[in-house]
Motif scaffolding. Structure first.
Motif, PDB file in Angstrom:
ATOM      1  N   PHE A 131       0.847  -1.192   0.000  1.00 14.47           N
ATOM      2  CA  PHE A 131       0.000   0.000   0.000  1.00 14.47           C
ATOM      3  C   PHE A 131       0.881   1.239   0.000  1.00 14.47           C
ATOM      4  CE2 PHE A 131      -2.109   3.149   2.990  1.00 14.47           C
ATOM      5  CZ  PHE A 131      -2.862   3.768   1.998  1.00 14.47           C
ATOM      6  N   VAL A 132       0.489   2.230  -0.845  1.00 12.10           N
ATOM      7  CA  VAL A 132       1.195   3.508  -0.911  1.00 12.10           C
ATOM      8  C   VAL A 132       0.209   4.606  -0.530  1.00 12.10           C
ATOM      9  CG1 VAL A 132       2.576   5.071  -2.314  1.00 12.10           C
ATOM     10  CG2 VAL A 132       2.581   2.605  -2.819  1.00 12.10           C
ATOM     11  N   PRO A 133       0.355   5.217   0.657  1.00 13.64           N
ATOM     12  CA  PRO A 133      -0.536   6.321   1.035  1.00 13.64           C
ATOM     13  C   PRO A 133      -0.183   7.591   0.274  1.00 13.64           C
ATOM     14  CG  PRO A 133       1.097   5.961   2.748  1.00 13.64           C
ATOM     15  CD  PRO A 133       1.315   4.885   1.708  1.00 13.64           C
ATOM     16  N   GLY A 134      -1.058   8.604   0.356  1.00  9.19           N
ATOM     17  CA  GLY A 134      -0.787   9.885  -0.262  1.00  9.19           C
ATOM     18  C   GLY A 134       0.120  10.747   0.599  1.00  9.19           C
ATOM     19  N   GLY A 135       0.334  11.980   0.123  1.00 15.07           N
ATOM     20  CA  GLY A 135       1.256  12.913   0.775  1.00 15.07           C
ATOM     21  C   GLY A 135       2.288  13.364  -0.236  1.00 15.07           C
ATOM     22  N   GLU A 136       2.258  14.659  -0.580  1.00 15.69           N
ATOM     23  CA  GLU A 136       3.077  15.139  -1.695  1.00 15.69           C
ATOM     24  C   GLU A 136       4.564  14.924  -1.468  1.00 15.69           C
ATOM     25  OE1 GLU A 136       3.723  19.246  -4.324  1.00 15.69           O
ATOM     26  OE2 GLU A 136       2.134  19.113  -2.791  1.00 15.69           O
ATOM     27  N   ASP A 137       5.090  15.355  -0.324  1.00 17.96           N
ATOM     28  CA  ASP A 137       6.534  15.223  -0.075  1.00 17.96           C
ATOM     29  C   ASP A 137       6.948  13.756   0.007  1.00 17.96           C
ATOM     30  OD1 ASP A 137       6.704  17.958  -0.049  1.00 17.96           O
ATOM     31  OD2 ASP A 137       6.747  18.136   2.148  1.00 17.96           O
ATOM     32  N   HIS A 138       6.112  12.983   0.640  1.00 12.71           N
ATOM     33  CA  HIS A 138       6.374  11.543   0.786  1.00 12.71           C
ATOM     34  C   HIS A 138       6.474  10.863  -0.588  1.00 12.71           C
ATOM     35  CE1 HIS A 138       4.677   7.422   1.112  1.00 12.71           C
ATOM     36  NE2 HIS A 138       3.572   7.887   0.557  1.00 12.71           N
ATOM     37  N   VAL A 139       5.530  11.156  -1.477  1.00 13.20           N
ATOM     38  CA  VAL A 139       5.540  10.528  -2.797  1.00 13.20           C
ATOM     39  C   VAL A 139       6.698  11.046  -3.641  1.00 13.20           C
ATOM     40  CG1 VAL A 139       4.258  10.257  -4.957  1.00 13.20           C
ATOM     41  CG2 VAL A 139       3.080  10.006  -2.763  1.00 13.20           C
ATOM     42  N   ASP A 140       7.011  12.352  -3.534  1.00 13.23           N
ATOM     43  CA  ASP A 140       8.170  12.884  -4.253  1.00 13.23           C
ATOM     44  C   ASP A 140       9.440  12.133  -3.862  1.00 13.23           C
ATOM     45  OD1 ASP A 140       6.673  14.700  -5.632  1.00 13.23           O
ATOM     46  OD2 ASP A 140       7.141  16.410  -4.325  1.00 13.23           O
ATOM     47  N   ALA A 141       9.563  11.816  -2.568  1.00 15.16           N
ATOM     48  CA  ALA A 141      10.732  11.067  -2.110  1.00 15.16           C
ATOM     49  C   ALA A 141      10.739   9.659  -2.689  1.00 15.16           C
ATOM     50  CB  ALA A 141      10.763  11.021  -0.580  1.00 15.16           C
ATOM     51  N   LEU A 142       9.575   8.996  -2.691  1.00 15.22           N
ATOM     52  CA  LEU A 142       9.502   7.632  -3.228  1.00 15.22           C
ATOM     53  C   LEU A 142       9.830   7.598  -4.717  1.00 15.22           C
ATOM     54  CD1 LEU A 142       6.284   6.155  -1.527  1.00 15.22           C
ATOM     55  CD2 LEU A 142       8.660   5.947  -0.783  1.00 15.22           C
ATOM     56  N   LEU A 143       9.421   8.645  -5.436  1.00 14.47           N
ATOM     57  CA  LEU A 143       9.692   8.682  -6.870  1.00 14.47           C
ATOM     58  C   LEU A 143      11.177   8.757  -7.183  1.00 14.47           C
ATOM     59  CD1 LEU A 143       6.809  11.064  -8.010  1.00 14.47           C
ATOM     60  CD2 LEU A 143       7.067   8.648  -8.616  1.00 14.47           C
ATOM     61  N   ASP A 144      11.968   9.216  -6.228  1.00 16.58           N
ATOM     62  CA  ASP A 144      13.416   9.276  -6.405  1.00 16.58           C
ATOM     63  C   ASP A 144      14.120   8.010  -5.918  1.00 16.58           C
ATOM     64  OD1 ASP A 144      13.416  11.780  -7.562  1.00 16.58           O
ATOM     65  OD2 ASP A 144      13.604  12.841  -5.644  1.00 16.58           O
ATOM     66  N   GLN A 145      13.342   7.047  -5.404  1.00 15.71           N
ATOM     67  CA  GLN A 145      13.931   5.832  -4.825  1.00 15.71           C
ATOM     68  C   GLN A 145      13.690   4.647  -5.758  1.00 15.71           C
ATOM     69  OE1 GLN A 145      12.160   5.437  -0.931  1.00 15.71           O
ATOM     70  NE2 GLN A 145      12.845   7.480  -0.294  1.00 15.71           N
ATOM     71  N   GLY A 146      14.750   4.152  -6.374  1.00 14.72           N
ATOM     72  CA  GLY A 146      14.622   2.984  -7.237  1.00 14.72           C
ATOM     73  C   GLY A 146      14.079   1.784  -6.498  1.00 14.72           C
ATOM     74  N   ASP A 147      14.438   1.639  -5.207  1.00 18.76           N
ATOM     75  CA  ASP A 147      13.960   0.492  -4.428  1.00 18.76           C
ATOM     76  C   ASP A 147      12.444   0.537  -4.260  1.00 18.76           C
ATOM     77  OD1 ASP A 147      16.423  -0.699  -4.074  1.00 18.76           O
ATOM     78  OD2 ASP A 147      16.863   0.395  -2.230  1.00 18.76           O
ATOM     79  N   ALA A 148      11.882   1.739  -4.073  1.00 15.78           N
ATOM     80  CA  ALA A 148      10.433   1.856  -3.908  1.00 15.78           C
ATOM     81  C   ALA A 148       9.722   1.480  -5.207  1.00 15.78           C
ATOM     82  CB  ALA A 148      10.069   3.273  -3.484  1.00 15.78           C
ATOM     83  N   LYS A 149      10.232   1.963  -6.344  1.00 16.97           N
ATOM     84  CA  LYS A 149       9.643   1.601  -7.636  1.00 16.97           C
ATOM     85  C   LYS A 149       9.754   0.100  -7.883  1.00 16.97           C
ATOM     86  CE  LYS A 149      10.674   6.054  -9.847  1.00 16.97           C
ATOM     87  NZ  LYS A 149      11.450   6.732 -10.898  1.00 16.97           N
TER      88      LYS A 149
END
Length: 752
Positions: free
Chosen positions: A655-673
């Motif tokens: 599950f991926v919750p919302g939150g702009e800063d949180h998602v921006d950080a995940l988008l920069d993380q290859g492991d999260a993708k």
């Protein structure tokens, strides 16, 4: 335990820690099941085995260090020497004892089923689950522990792989052992079975050849815990009787998600015998309460690298977190006349009795609720023997079963070096033991009296035989006649019809899994003639299209016409399909990952997490690094796992919750993708809400519809929303998790 698998969550995910709870109120609570009382307070015998084991439990807490003979020791770090730099003196009795114990602390590992784990629990006969009345089985068997719903019989169950050594991985493609020792008041009954209801061979005489073929090849000792090599498939290609079992092994049955999500079978046909001496043939079935679920092949290989103890640790984790895995014991019953009408032989262990012909009758449940105190003393030293039966249970003439009655006893003699293996605490019955076997290595009883023979007058002829009417065991009086021969019955010769039944019963996704498995297994075989024999002589007699699909992936010219022995029998049995028999709607014990970084939406996380926990799921927060993560509102949540210590293959959903800063950080993380993409590739449920959907869009999941406004969409197990109804969103996610795998997804490759 390794960080990425053992969850110490201080009870936050225990069933009794949630508002709604997950335990069925009609079932005994964890406390009552451990204290040996039923839900209505009636005394039961569940505690008797635990009390017996308590007499040999030993704790060193706040105790002095001693030698084995009780002498207290002041120094266990330094040998006794002649001067500070002089030679070690052999009068150092503590050194000699400590080193000798270490040098001899191993016992030979099992030839098969070497790698396993186990747990304690109890068995309880059902009252009729529909009528709420006693389900009387006395007309079938005089085994009293199967008849009284007020009695809980203690059990110890060991699960195992078959082929690999003790150091191999849990998630290999293999049969799984499912052996249960019932400590009944009439003696021990060992139901020694597997998670697949048939076997490779028909006669125990072939067992050494089977094991030699499937074990690592003798010249180089490889491959470990794998059938994917020339010697096994050479053997298989020359043994048509193996075909049915091969179909099961190539299916998801050989890749169980967890032991608590795995069926079990007694494999053989046994007999139940009642007080009148009448016998009924019986097949034993274990069905997990949490449904039968599988891993996928790519996933198993990655789990083997991330956590080779995945299934073993999972069993301990769920029990120690307060869950109690449960299985239903069912029986298929038929008499001699019924057996004569089947188009197969019930004594043939490569055949099932289809549930479409003989339904399974539920008679009781097994609950596992306590982990061992010492793995070696309990799991390694537990010794099973199919010849351990009690009055009311007897054997058939299945030639594989008959051979096992010798082999298991002989194996225990080899492992333990003594006929007294059954005196080891984990193997001792709770029933009293009295006989004239009073010697041998490691004897643990001190028998009194002069006479150790029968008949005797010195000891009043004790211990005495017990007549059948007073509980003495008497074998079923089967009438037998025949000549001494070495010959297989003609009724054992139909090798392909039930293999075809299995294939016909699969869903499209399950068929593809079998084909893919055959591509891997036979793709590892170097010799073309072996691959050709498997395709032409075996698979083409199961199903022509199946044989062609396998051939196309292993460099074999596809057969042009069906095999000469291919049946036109098109019957199906939904019970043979994992997906076809799926009916549980629970997500209890499923493990869910929530991907989080600073700036997440706290309402999203808390609503979804609490909903999942109320449904009995185990929820873990996964982040780039351990430590507290701060929400948009300034609240903190602690990360349970980091990207370094875990991966999507160790979870059932994400599950991926919302939150702009949180998602921006995940988008920069290859492991999260990678976490999301890999979960999608393995057909797992995925959910995202608000800005969290941006991570799914960035991964470019094929053919998935993602919500773009206030609606909630569930697309092939991917649940997305931009709405405000968090509870409805969470419930859609729960429904997706309950399906376990979403096989309808586009098979297009996903970067992972």
């Amino acid at each position: 335990m390794p960080e990425d698998t053992h969850d110490a969550d201080d009870g936050e995910n225990r069933p009794d820690a949630t508002d709604g709870g997950t335990a069925d109120d009609s079932q005994p609570s964890s406390e009552s099941s451990r204290t040996g009382t039923s839900g209505d307070g009636d005394d039961v015998d569940e505690n008797s085995k635990r009390e017996q084991l308590d007499t040999v439990r030993e704790s060193s807490e706040e105790e002095a260090l001693t030698t084995d003979h009780g002498v207290k020791i002041d120094d266990t770090d330094n040998s006794l020497t002649a001067g500070e730099r002089g030679p070690t003196i052999m009068e150092d009795f503590h050194f000699r004892e400590k080193m000798t114990q270490f040098d001899h602390e191993s016992i030979p590992e099992r030839v098969v089923h070497a790698r396993g784990t186990g747990a304690h629990g109890y068995f309880q006969p059902y009252e009729d689950p529909d009528l709420g009345e006693y389900d009387d089985v006395s007309e079938l068997t005089k085994a009293s522990f199967l008849q009284d719903p007020g009695r809980k019989t203690p059990v110890f169950t060991r699960f195992s792989t078959v082929v690999g050594s003790r150091g191999s991985a849990d998630t290999v493609r293999d049969v799984r052992g499912f052996a249960t020792k019932f400590y009944t008041e009439e003696g021990n009954w060992d139901l020694v079975g597997n998670n697949i209801p048939v076997f490779f061979i028909q006669d125990a005489m072939e067992f050494p050849d089977l094991v030699h073929a499937i074990k690592p090849e003798p010249d180089d000792g490889t491959p470990q815990a794998s059938a994917a090599h020339d010697t096994f498939w050479d053997f298989a290609s020359l043994k048509p009787e193996i075909t049915h079992m091969i179909m099961w092994v190539l299916s998801g049955r050989a890749l169980p998600r967890a032991y608590r999500m795995m069926q079990g079978f007694g494999v053989h046909t046994f007999r139940l015998v009642n007080d009148d001496g009448d016998a009924t043939f019986v097949k034993f079935h274990w069905t997990p309460k949490l449904d039968t679920s599988q891993l996928v092949w790519d996933e198993t290989q990655k789990i083997a690298g991330k956590n080779p103890d995945f299934n073993r640790m999972d069993l301990y984790d769920v029990i120690e977190e307060g869950y109690e895995p449960e299985w239903e014991l069912g029986v298929q019953l038929f008499d001699e006349e019924d057996a004569a009408e089947f188009d197969f032989d019930v004594l043939d262990p490569t055949k099932i009795v289809p549930e479409t012909e003989v339904p399974v009758r539920p008679i009781g449940r097994m609950v596992l609720n306590e982990t061992p105190d010492n793995f070696f003393a309990e799991v390694e030293q537990v010794a099973f023997h199919p010849g351990n039966v009690v009055p009311g249970i007897d054997f058939s003439n299945d030639p594989l079963l008959q051979g096992r009655l010798f082999s298991y006893q002989d194996t225990q003699l080899n492992r333990f070096g003594s006929a007294n293996w059954d005196e080891i605490p984990i193997n001792r019955p709770i029933a009293e033991r009295h006989n004239n076997q009073r010697a041998g290595f490691m004897r643990q009883e001190i028998n009194q009296g002069k006479a150790s023979y029968k008949p005797n007058s010195i000891g009043d002829d004790d211990p005495r035989e017990v007549p059948e009417e007073e509980g003495g065991y008497e074998h079923y009086a089967e009438k037998i006649s025949g000549e001494k021969i070495r010959n297989r019955s003609e009724s054992f010769q139909n090798h392909f019809e039930q293999a075809r039944l299995f294939w016909n019963s699969m869903t499209d996704a399950e068929e593809q899994n079998i084909v893919d498995a055959a591509h891997f297994e036979l793709g590892k075989v170097d010799r073309m003639e072996i691959r050709e024999r498997m395709v032409y002589d075996l698979f083409n007699n199961v199903d022509h299209e199946f044989a062609k699909r396998v051939a196309e992936g292993i460099g074999v010219e596809p057969p042009e016409v069906p095999g000469d022995e291919m049946s036109t029998h098109d019957a199906e049995d939904p019970a043979l399909s994992i997906e076809g028999r799926r009916d549980a709607d629970t997500i209890e014990t499923r493990k869910i990952a929530i991907l989080v970084d600073d700036g997440f939406d706290g309402d999203h996380l808390e609503t979804v997490r609490s909903t999942l926990q109320d449904e009995g799921a185990r929820v873990k927060v996964v982040s780039k690094a351990l430590g507290d993560k701060e929400s948009e509102a300034g609240d903190a949540v602690e990360a349970d796992k980091s990207h370094v210590t875990t991966e999507s293959v160790l979870f059932d959903a994400v599950f991926v919750p919302g939150g702009e800063d949180h998602v921006d950080a995940l988008l920069d993380q290859g492991d999260a993708k990678h976490f999301v993409a890999e979960a999608f590739k393995h057909k797992k449920p995925i959910a995202a809400i608000g800005e969290g959907t941006e991570l799914l869009e960035a991964v470019e999941l094929p053919d998935v519809e993602i919500a773009a406004n206030g609606e909630t969409i569930s697309s092939d197990g991917v649940v997305t929303s931009h709405g405000d109804d968090l509870e409805a969103f969470a419930e859609r996610f729960v429904d997706a998790i309950a399906e376990h795998r979403h096989w309808g997804r586009n098979p297009k490759d996903v970067p992972a």
